[in-house]
Design a protein around this motif. Structure first.
Motif, PDB file in Angstrom:
ATOM      1  N   ARG A  47       0.834  -1.201   0.000  1.00 56.35           N
ATOM      2  CA  ARG A  47       0.000   0.000   0.000  1.00 56.35           C
ATOM      3  C   ARG A  47       0.866   1.248   0.000  1.00 56.35           C
ATOM      4  O   ARG A  47       0.442   2.298  -0.454  1.00 56.35           O
ATOM      5  CB  ARG A  47      -0.901   0.005   1.241  1.00 56.35           C
ATOM      6  N   ILE A  76     -10.365   0.078  -7.803  1.00 61.86           N
ATOM      7  CA  ILE A  76     -10.429  -1.223  -7.126  1.00 61.86           C
ATOM      8  C   ILE A  76      -9.523  -1.281  -5.898  1.00 61.86           C
ATOM      9  O   ILE A  76      -9.946  -1.769  -4.845  1.00 61.86           O
ATOM     10  CB  ILE A  76     -10.150  -2.383  -8.113  1.00 61.86           C
ATOM     11  N   ALA A  77      -8.314  -0.748  -6.004  1.00 62.61           N
ATOM     12  CA  ALA A  77      -7.423  -0.838  -4.843  1.00 62.61           C
ATOM     13  C   ALA A  77      -7.902   0.054  -3.683  1.00 62.61           C
ATOM     14  O   ALA A  77      -7.977  -0.410  -2.544  1.00 62.61           O
ATOM     15  CB  ALA A  77      -5.991  -0.503  -5.242  1.00 62.61           C
ATOM     16  N   LYS A 106     -10.989  -1.994  -2.322  1.00 63.82           N
ATOM     17  CA  LYS A 106     -10.810  -3.343  -1.780  1.00 63.82           C
ATOM     18  C   LYS A 106      -9.628  -3.443  -0.828  1.00 63.82           C
ATOM     19  O   LYS A 106      -9.566  -4.365  -0.030  1.00 63.82           O
ATOM     20  CB  LYS A 106     -10.619  -4.353  -2.927  1.00 63.82           C
ATOM     21  N   VAL A 107      -8.682  -2.519  -0.939  1.00 61.95           N
ATOM     22  CA  VAL A 107      -7.520  -2.586  -0.049  1.00 61.95           C
ATOM     23  C   VAL A 107      -7.632  -1.542   1.057  1.00 61.95           C
ATOM     24  O   VAL A 107      -7.491  -1.852   2.240  1.00 61.95           O
ATOM     25  CB  VAL A 107      -6.206  -2.382  -0.836  1.00 61.95           C
ATOM     26  N   MET A 154      -3.527   4.931  -4.569  1.00 63.29           N
ATOM     27  CA  MET A 154      -3.304   4.423  -3.221  1.00 63.29           C
ATOM     28  C   MET A 154      -2.409   5.361  -2.402  1.00 63.29           C
ATOM     29  O   MET A 154      -1.983   5.016  -1.308  1.00 63.29           O
ATOM     30  CB  MET A 154      -2.660   3.029  -3.281  1.00 63.29           C
TER      31      MET A 154
END
Lengths: 307, 244
Positions: free
Chosen positions: B81, B104-105, B108-109, B157
């Motif tokens: 990350r 998406i990151a 979902k992260v 991110m």
């Protein structure tokens, strides 16, 4: 019947037009060649060859048609009467066609179980590392086992074996359920290989990209790999779905009154196979559009670069 | 051992008998741009993949702001990350639209909500001039556009350092510029970056430090002015003669 004979003769003679024209082109070609017009002679020569080939094609087509007709009508229409007796057809049609709902139930029920079980098997088989080994071995053993044994034997064992076990619940299921279980067990082995191949075909760079964004191994599978694999697997999966529909007729050996069981019941009574022909026609009507759809999907996928 | 923001010491990596990295030592300070140059197979890509823990390392230490990157007990997902990575062949997710690739990151992260993630992705897309491509599939974009999306996908991110692995090598020459422009913007905004690159002009203009790798060894490092004009090592000189 003489009309049929006259029509047949007329069509056969009409086919002679092809060789006649081919000969005409050939004569013109050699005439031109004789005058030294070699380049110009090639055109009628080419036309002559094309016409001759087309004649052979149409003649073959016609020959097969005539042979089929002769077979059906031989021995005073014995074949046609055995397979396509319209009186027997109409007398059995309603019950036979409504028995097809058994095949529908079995196919739909088995499809759901197969999709879940086979994806699970594929993922089990792809578990990494030494910790995953026992689970991998289980999945491999399952797939090997059920791919080796003919579906009809699995059906027989499950359908007649499980009721003998006297186990609670398992031995008291409805016959349809034994059919669903047996077909699911057998087909899952094949379909899981389909999933596995699709998952393995997703390039490692996709995993690297997903992991580099911080997605865990599980989330990478869940959001990146499996969705792409499922897209790829849809056309061959539909192919297996078609095979499953057809193999649902095997449940007759369990004594189930599915479409084939019902048809066989009638054909044994009538001493005539027309009701079974009806089943064949039903499968034709149901299956051909689906296979065309599969072809279309494969073609579309190929055009979009496989992803 | 000195203490750069990203610090690598004694890094060794082999594939079978092939020693890809042989004792790499380097430091990257915050807001610096380090360019790795060297022939294909010199170990640039492997070095980047090791920093992002995509490859396990055989020996040595990689530290990011005092935290070890490799070894037992490292939470690689947390590490990644903080480290963004962009690949030579873009590696966008073909089943997701452009904006979903970026969302998406964060969703979902980082656990960001859909609305917030979409807003952030839209801002980033606008920054690279591709706001009107948000709902396209990646394969409908040009290579340069795809690579720009891949860069902001990593930026979504908010990484502390960005690793870029020959991000212009797969592009047609006329598309290289638009990708390099984005990278120059990022460099100006103070992004810490490590790039493996064949674009010597770009390295000269943007790099704070240039590292020359050959056969898995860090042969020479220094400011671009020195490396490109008066390299100390004969090997560096020979490589630059061929490359420039």
């Amino acid at each position: 019947m003489t009309q049929v004979a006259w029509a047949g003769t007329a069509i056969s003679l009409a086919l002679l037009a092809f060789p006649v024209r081919a000969l005409a082109y050939m004569t013109r070609s050699s005439a031109l060649a004789g005058q030294g017009e070699l380049v110009a002679a090639r055109v009628p020569a080419w036309l002559s060859r094309q016409t001759a080939l087309a004649g052979m094609g149409y003649a073959t087509f016609w020959l097969v048609l005539v042979a089929g007709y002769v077979f059906l009508t031989a021995n005073d229409f014995a074949v046609q009467k055995a397979f396509l007796n319209f009186e027997y057809l109409s007398r059995s049609a309603f019950l036979v066609l409504s028995a097809a709902r058994i095949n529908l139930y079995i196919t739909l029920g088995a499809s759901v179980i197969i999709l879940i079980l086979s994806l699970a098997l594929a993922l089990m088989r792809l578990l990494p590392g030494s910790a995953g080994r026992p689970i991998r071995l289980l999945a491999i053993a399952y797939v090997d086992f059920f791919r080796a044994i003919p579906t009809i034997i699995v059906l027989y064992m499950v359908g007649f074996g499980l009721p003998l076990t006297k186990l609670p619940w398992i031995s008291q299921l409805d016959g349809i359920w034994y059919a669903i279980i047996a077909l699911s067990l057998s087909f899952s082995a094949y379909v899981s290989e389909l999933f596995r191949a699709a998952i393995e075909s997703i390039h490692a760079s996709q995993v690297a990209a997903a992991r580099s964004l911080g997605l865990s191994g599980f989330k990478t599978y869940r959001h990146i790999i499996v969705p792409q694999a499922i897209r790829q697997v849809i056309p061959p999966l539909l192919g297996f779905f078609i095979a499953l529909q057809k193999d649902s007729a095997l449940v007759l050996i369990l004594g189930l009154m599915d479409v084939f069981g019902q048809a066989r019941f009638f054909s044994a009574n009538f001493f005539n196979l027309s009701p079974v022909s009806l089943v064949g026609v039903l499968f034709l009507i149901v299956t051909i559009p689906q296979t065309r759809l599969v072809d279309y999907l494969i073609e579309r996928q190929r055009r979009h670069g496989g992803s | 051992m000195s203490h750069g923001f990203l610090s690598i010491s004694g890094l060794e990596k082999s594939y079978g008998n092939h020693r890809v990295l042989q004792g790499i030592d380097m430091q990257v300070d915050r807001h610096n741009v380090v360019c790795l140059i060297g022939a294909s197979g010199s170990g640039k890509s492997t070095l980047l993949r090791c920093i992002n823990a995509l490859e396990p390392i055989d020996a040595g230490v990689i530290m990011l702001d005092g935290d070890p990157v490799s070894g037992l007990g490292v939470d690689v997902n947390r590490l990644r990350r903080r480290v963004g990575m962009v690949f030579q062949s873009y590696n966008l997710f073909p089943h997701l639209s452009v904006i979903e690739n970026i969302m998406i990151a964060p969703m979902k992260v980082a656990g960001m909500g859909r609305v917030e993630a979409r807003a952030k992705a839209e801002t980033l897309l606008a920054r690279i001039g591709l706001a009107n491509r948000a709902n396209y599939r990646p394969d409908r974009l040009s290579g340069g556009q795809q690579q720009r999306v891949a860069i902001i996908r990593a930026m979504a991110m908010d990484p502390e350092v960005l690793l870029l692995d020959e991000v212009t090598s797969a592009l047609d020459p006329e598309l290289v510029g638009e990708v390099l422009d984005i990278l120059k913007d990022l460099a100006r905004s103070g992004m810490t970056m490590v790039l493996a690159t064949h674009e010597m002009g770009f390295a000269r203009e943007v790099a704070s430090e240039v590292c020359f790798l050959q056969h898995g060894k860090l042969v020479e490092k220094g400011p671009p002015g020195q490396i490109f004009t008066e390299p100390r090592e004969e090997e560096t000189r020979r490589f630059l003669r061929r490359a420039l």
